[in-house]
Design an enzyme around this catalytic site. Structure first.
Site, PDB file in Angstrom:
ATOM      1  CG  ASP A 196      -3.731  -5.669  -0.443  1.00 32.51           C
ATOM      2  OD1 ASP A 196      -2.644  -5.082  -0.453  1.00 32.51           O
ATOM      3  OD2 ASP A 196      -3.927  -6.752  -1.012  1.00 32.51           O
ATOM      4  CG  ASP A 220      -6.705  -7.693   4.753  1.00 29.35           C
ATOM      5  OD1 ASP A 220      -5.677  -8.377   4.568  1.00 29.35           O
ATOM      6  OD2 ASP A 220      -7.602  -7.599   3.917  1.00 29.35           O
TER       7      ASP A 220
END
Length: 303
Positions: A75, A73
């Site tokens: 963030d 991912d």
């Protein structure tokens, strides 16, 4: 197993038998002495080497040579943010409350206090109480607040009947709270901004004798914080000053390069738009064409 083996090697002391003989209240000094002796013997026998806090440990065996595909991912996986970003969310959300919903301009005088809250706390929408709840759904006494004022233990029992919170009051793991749920779980890394804004506004109202409805306050603050995210105010602030808001890791590029050189497949999946992750990944990897580090990139994923 190491602890068990060390316990087996403890000196043969008949303190437990001595304790059996000294259970009457008149022998409390002798019991305390026996207890201290036993404690001293145990502490002197345990010689535990502290583990490296920077190492990674797994509960089960994982042979990484058998893992061929790595998904990442953006963030708080590839990119970590500085505390300045939480303050930015807090300030922008406060501006929305003041400019769009006519909240008191005096709120601007309240500074952001990052030490007050952390992720994982619960908030009772109806009562306006922020609290810490453990894994058995029990309120940890001494952790409950209305605004910035602690809630007394007796008030917790008066409101909830006990420290146990029924599962019907709780929302799901990701903080989604249907209308019939009373407690919101602030679980993500951006939660401190919303928690602080809720408690600061409530405290301002209480100090100035302004009556308010906790449900409406939560709705206003939650919607303001959401607007900061949805309308990309946050994205624009970050890419305008990546050095201020993004931590530059020392080894993330090395990790991605090693995976690629080892023949592993990597993919990136993010809800963010391309222009936003492009600025961040150029900064943290040092690659102008950072896309070479991934076999597949999915943006605006809607996860």
């Amino acid at each position: 197993f190491r602890l068990f083996n060390q316990m087996r090697r403890l000196p043969k002391v008949n303190l437990f038998k001595k304790l059996e003989k000294t259970r009457s209240l008149s022998n409390l000094p002798q019991m305390q002495e026996d207890y201290n002796t036993l404690k001293q013997n145990i502490n002197s026998s345990f010689k535990i080497k502290l583990q490296d806090p920077h190492s990674v440990y797994a509960n089960t065996m994982v042979n990484l040579s058998e893992v061929h595909v790595y998904g990442l991912d953006y963030d708080y996986t590839l990119v970590r943010y500085t505390p300045a970003l939480i303050e930015e969310i807090y300030n922008n959300s406060k501006q929305i409350l003041i400019k769009k919903l006519n909240y008191p301009i005096g709120l601007l005088g309240i500074p952001f206090d990052i030490k007050f809250s952390s992720r994982g706390l619960h908030y009772d929408i109806v009562e306006g109480i922020l609290m810490k709840i453990d894994g058995t759904h029990r309120i940890q006494l001494g952790t409950a607040y209305i605004g910035r004022k602690p809630v007394k233990d007796e008030d917790i029992f008066r409101i909830y009947g006990s420290t146990h919170i029924p599962i019907s009051f709780m929302n799901d793991t990701y903080g989604n709270a249907p209308r019939h749920k009373r407690l919101v779980h602030f679980i993500d890394n951006f939660s401190s901004a919303e928690i602080n804004l809720l408690t600061d506004v409530a405290e301002y109202f209480l100090q100035h004798g302004i009556r308010y409805d906790p449900v409406n306050l939560y709705t206003d603050v939650h919607d303001a914080v959401r607007e900061v995210h949805v309308k990309h105010q946050l994205h624009d602030a970050i890419i305008s000053n990546v050095e201020k808001f993004i931590e530059k890791p020392s080894r993330i590029t090395l990790l991605l390069e090693r995976l690629k050189n080892a023949g592993k497949k990597t993919f990136l999946v993010t809800n963010s738009p391309f222009y936003f992750i492009d600025a961040g990944l150029k900064y943290i990897t040092g690659y102008m064409n950072w896309r070479e580090l991934f076999d597949l990139i999915i943006i605006d994923a809607g996860k």
